[in-house]
Design a protein around this motif. Structure first.
Motif, PDB file in Angstrom:
ATOM      1  N   GLU A   1      51.997 -13.256 -42.824  1.00 28.20           N
ATOM      2  CA  GLU A   1      51.570 -13.779 -41.535  1.00 28.20           C
ATOM      3  C   GLU A   1      52.762 -14.491 -40.909  1.00 28.20           C
ATOM      4  OE1 GLU A   1      47.479 -15.196 -40.878  1.00 28.20           O
ATOM      5  OE2 GLU A   1      48.461 -17.047 -40.247  1.00 28.20           O
TER       6      GLU A   1
ATOM      7  N   ASN B   1      54.342 -16.663 -37.506  1.00 25.92           N
ATOM      8  CA  ASN B   1      54.072 -17.450 -36.307  1.00 25.92           C
ATOM      9  C   ASN B   1      55.044 -16.989 -35.232  1.00 25.92           C
ATOM     10  OD1 ASN B   1      53.744 -19.326 -34.315  1.00 25.92           O
ATOM     11  ND2 ASN B   1      54.031 -21.103 -35.629  1.00 25.92           N
TER      12      ASN B   1
ATOM     13  N   ARG C   1      49.759 -10.684 -38.257  1.00 24.86           N
ATOM     14  CA  ARG C   1      49.519 -10.386 -39.673  1.00 24.86           C
ATOM     15  C   ARG C   1      50.014  -8.973 -39.954  1.00 24.86           C
ATOM     16  NH1 ARG C   1      47.342 -12.497 -43.921  1.00 24.86           N
ATOM     17  NH2 ARG C   1      46.154 -11.268 -45.399  1.00 24.86           N
TER      18      ARG C   1
ATOM     19  N   ASN D   1      50.248 -15.837 -30.791  1.00 25.91           N
ATOM     20  CA  ASN D   1      50.462 -16.937 -31.738  1.00 25.91           C
ATOM     21  C   ASN D   1      50.875 -16.467 -33.121  1.00 25.91           C
ATOM     22  OD1 ASN D   1      49.757 -19.075 -29.952  1.00 25.91           O
ATOM     23  ND2 ASN D   1      47.624 -18.464 -30.171  1.00 25.91           N
ATOM     24  N   ARG D   2      50.015 -15.700 -33.743  1.00 28.12           N
ATOM     25  CA  ARG D   2      50.266 -15.252 -35.115  1.00 28.12           C
ATOM     26  C   ARG D   2      50.126 -13.737 -35.207  1.00 28.12           C
ATOM     27  NH1 ARG D   2      51.439 -18.736 -38.314  1.00 28.12           N
ATOM     28  NH2 ARG D   2      50.705 -20.809 -38.696  1.00 28.12           N
TER      29      ARG D   2
END
Length: 98
Positions: free
Chosen positions: A69, A71, A39, A36-37
């Motif tokens: 960050e 997506n 960092r 999903n994400r």
């Protein structure tokens, strides 16, 4: 939580003894693999570009930063190349998106 720390030392500082500690440079990309994400943390403000394995740019950071960050939930699964460019260095790291 999977974190990969990459520590870089300038060649002249890493090979010579001195009273001063070398400035520690780092690039952290986590989680890797990601769904999903993602960092990204760096010791220097960096511009970030991400490329797929066909060489197509799929992401460019809006500005230089030490923290970012992204997506990646709509990205195709696969391996991506993250290119970080600061004022003095360029780093390339792999990211696996599931």
């Amino acid at each position: 939580d999977r974190r990969f720390n990459y520590n870089f030392y300038p060649k002249d500082e890493a090979t010579h003894l001195s009273e001063n500690k070398p400035r520690q440079e780092f690039v952290r990309i986590y989680p890797n693999p990601a769904t999903n994400r993602v960092r990204i943390e760096t010791s220097e403000s960096s511009k970030v570009d991400v490329y797929n394995m066909s060489g197509q740019k799929v992401y460019t950071s809006p500005d230089s930063s030490c923290e970012l960050e992204m997506n990646v939930s709509e990205w195709n699964p696969g391996i991506y190349l993250i290119r970080l460019k600061s004022t003095t260095k360029v780093y390339s790291k792999k990211l696996l998106v599931k």
